[in-house]
Scaffold this motif. Sequence first.
Motif, PDB file in Angstrom:
ATOM      1  N   PHE A  17      56.863  95.870  37.937  1.00  0.00           N
ATOM      2  CA  PHE A  17      58.282  95.757  37.581  1.00  0.00           C
ATOM      3  C   PHE A  17      58.456  95.017  36.259  1.00  0.00           C
ATOM      4  O   PHE A  17      59.309  95.377  35.438  1.00  0.00           O
ATOM      5  N   LEU A  18      57.623  93.996  36.022  1.00  0.00           N
ATOM      6  CA  LEU A  18      57.698  93.244  34.768  1.00  0.00           C
ATOM      7  C   LEU A  18      57.309  94.116  33.576  1.00  0.00           C
ATOM      8  O   LEU A  18      57.874  93.967  32.486  1.00  0.00           O
ATOM      9  N   VAL A  19      56.374  95.026  33.771  1.00  0.00           N
ATOM     10  CA  VAL A  19      55.991  95.947  32.693  1.00  0.00           C
ATOM     11  C   VAL A  19      57.187  96.803  32.278  1.00  0.00           C
ATOM     12  O   VAL A  19      57.460  96.981  31.080  1.00  0.00           O
ATOM     13  N   THR A  20      57.910  97.334  33.256  1.00  0.00           N
ATOM     14  CA  THR A  20      59.078  98.155  32.954  1.00  0.00           C
ATOM     15  C   THR A  20      60.171  97.338  32.265  1.00  0.00           C
ATOM     16  O   THR A  20      60.776  97.790  31.286  1.00  0.00           O
ATOM     17  N   HIS A  24      61.727  97.726  28.276  1.00  0.00           N
ATOM     18  CA  HIS A  24      63.133  97.938  27.942  1.00  0.00           C
ATOM     19  C   HIS A  24      63.697  96.790  27.103  1.00  0.00           C
ATOM     20  O   HIS A  24      64.601  97.010  26.295  1.00  0.00           O
ATOM     21  N   VAL A  25      63.172  95.581  27.270  1.00  0.00           N
ATOM     22  CA  VAL A  25      63.569  94.488  26.365  1.00  0.00           C
ATOM     23  C   VAL A  25      63.095  94.783  24.948  1.00  0.00           C
ATOM     24  O   VAL A  25      63.830  94.585  23.963  1.00  0.00           O
ATOM     25  N   TRP A  26      61.866  95.281  24.827  1.00  0.00           N
ATOM     26  CA  TRP A  26      61.348  95.666  23.510  1.00  0.00           C
ATOM     27  C   TRP A  26      62.141  96.829  22.919  1.00  0.00           C
ATOM     28  O   TRP A  26      62.432  96.854  21.721  1.00  0.00           O
ATOM     29  N   LEU A  27      62.533  97.793  23.755  1.00  0.00           N
ATOM     30  CA  LEU A  27      63.350  98.915  23.298  1.00  0.00           C
ATOM     31  C   LEU A  27      64.705  98.427  22.807  1.00  0.00           C
ATOM     32  O   LEU A  27      65.209  98.896  21.769  1.00  0.00           O
ATOM     33  N   TRP A  28      65.314  97.504  23.537  1.00  0.00           N
ATOM     34  CA  TRP A  28      66.603  96.939  23.102  1.00  0.00           C
ATOM     35  C   TRP A  28      66.459  96.234  21.756  1.00  0.00           C
ATOM     36  O   TRP A  28      67.314  96.372  20.881  1.00  0.00           O
TER      37      TRP A  28
END
Length: 231
Positions: A17-20, A24-28
Amino acid sequence: MEWRKYYLDMMLVPVGFLVTVTYHVWLWHKTRTEPFSTTIGINAHARRFWVTAMLKDIEKKNILVAQSLRNLIMGSTLMATTSILLSAGLAAVISSTYSIKKPLDDVVYGAHSEFMVALKYVTLLTIFLFSFFCHTLSIRFLNQLSILICTPQDALSLVTPEYLTEILEKGTVLNTVGNRIFYSALPLLLWIFGPVLVFFCSIAMLPVFYNLDFVCGTVKPKINGNGTDFA
């Protein structure tokens, strides 16, 4: 609880779950700093010009506007319906007195006690409910936009192109967030069969997300005589 029964679930599921979440934090971050390297940033840039272009000749393009917004609303409605149906099914399973873990005892790695089975279904139920919440809010904003975009434009009107663009952006962002929350529940569905599948599924989804979210080369806007275009 005995550690030897729960260590796989306590290690692999949070890591997956932390990988996902990290992706998405990096994508943001990339969307905020380099918006034209991501499809989300490019689409947001295009939507701002879409509202202005539709308003310039709304009498001739009103059917196009209605169809475009209808397609967005139908997509959000489908995802909201799917999320609430899955939530209702999970709620029925949780409240049922039938023990569903018995047939899976021989194939499940990790813990499969009554507490762990309940935790799996409650976690999935919560995620699907959040997805439903985001999609219903998206439908609300898009329905509001479909009415306001056809209102007469004058100097005293409070319904400005900037206001309509903000409503469209909120609706599409909530739709995107709802979809990503829904996708994050897919690896957790495999938690029923053990935490190992959750971890591997989370890792396998990263290249899929990357190919969907990022363009091959960074697209930079250029200014020409007709306005803003993409290079």
